[in-house]
Design a protein around this motif. Structure first.
Motif: not given
Length: 259
Positions: A132-138, A205-206, A220-226
């Motif tokens: 799964d892809y995740s968009v993350v930020v501090h 990131m994965v 912090v997770l912003i968005e996730q997809s597989a």
């Protein structure tokens, strides 16, 4: 069968030009030459068996050779290894981080861990971790806000790597406008992971590589997809695996279930 053995003996006698067995009543007994040959062969077979056992013993003493992508090694595997060494202290590991597509047999590796869709010619693959892809930020970068889409992060630096263009392509497909952002090309995903944890920008990131960061609040997770079928796979040469390789594979699967 006796007939087959007799045929082999006759062929050997013809090759040597002398008798190796003679009949003594109802039994066949070796001639003097036959007895000498049998003794020499026995000694030879004994040495062969000893050699095979020695080589097998040396192989058992060698570390299990594993090639792993650096991202998987640093963000998933390494902090779990104490569990393996606690359960199997007799098995030594040699772990080589590499993103290269390595020929396992040619380069002397027992197994590898690779990211992809599970299809590599000439190798058996076992699924380990979902990709799964995740968009993350501090959290410091969003100052308590909760963005709901990638367009709300256009003011942040974005961290990508040209060695893995699928991450950037997925972000664009998910709504990120490349004309509105400042992006930086970082050499590896491991370096991106370190940078995003320090607050250098947003990244794709994965999910499994940053799940603990998300759960703890460090990211912090912003968005996730597989993306379909993407993930980390254990790859091994086709054929019978050494016992220590089977043990490590079994342990990896238990870690997968615990993830």
């Amino acid at each position: 069968t006796h007939a087959a053995v007799a045929q082999h003996v006759r062929s050997l006698e013809a090759h040597l030009g002398q008798s190796l067995m003679v009949r003594d009543g109802r039994q066949m007994v070796p001639t003097e030459a036959g007895a000498r040959l049998a003794a020499d062969l026995q000694e030879g077979f004994t040495q062969i068996i000893k050699g095979v056992r020695d080589v097998s013993g040396e192989a058992d003493m060698q570390p299990l050779q594993i090639t792993v992508t650096p991202n998987f090694a640093e963000n998933w595997l390494m902090h779990r290894l104490m569990s393996f060494w606690t359960d199997y202290p007799e098995i030594r590991l040699s772990i080589t981080p590499s993103n290269s597509l390595i020929d396992l047999r040619r380069d002397g590796y027992d197994m590898g861990i690779r990211f992809g869709k599970g299809k590599w010619p000439g190798l058996d693959s076992t699924f380990l971790v979902q990709g799964d892809y995740s968009v993350v930020v501090h959290p410091d970068l969003i100052k308590g806000e909760r963005p709901t889409c990638l367009t709300e992060l256009a003011h942040l630096p974005w961290l990508f790597t040209s060695s893995a263009p699928d991450y950037r392509a997925w972000a664009i497909q998910s709504g990120l406008d490349p004309s509105r952002i400042v992006e930086h090309d970082i050499a590896t995903m491991s370096m991106i992971a370190a940078a995003v944890r320090s607050g250098a920008g947003a990244a794709v990131m994965v999910h499994a590589m940053v799940r603990e960061d998300i759960d703890s609040g460090r990211l912090v997770l912003i968005e996730q997809s597989a993306p379909s079928k993407l993930g980390y796979y254990l790859v091994t040469p086709k054929g019978v695996l050494p016992q220590k390789a089977k043990t490590f594979r079994k342990w990896l699967l238990t870690q997968r279930e615990a993830t």
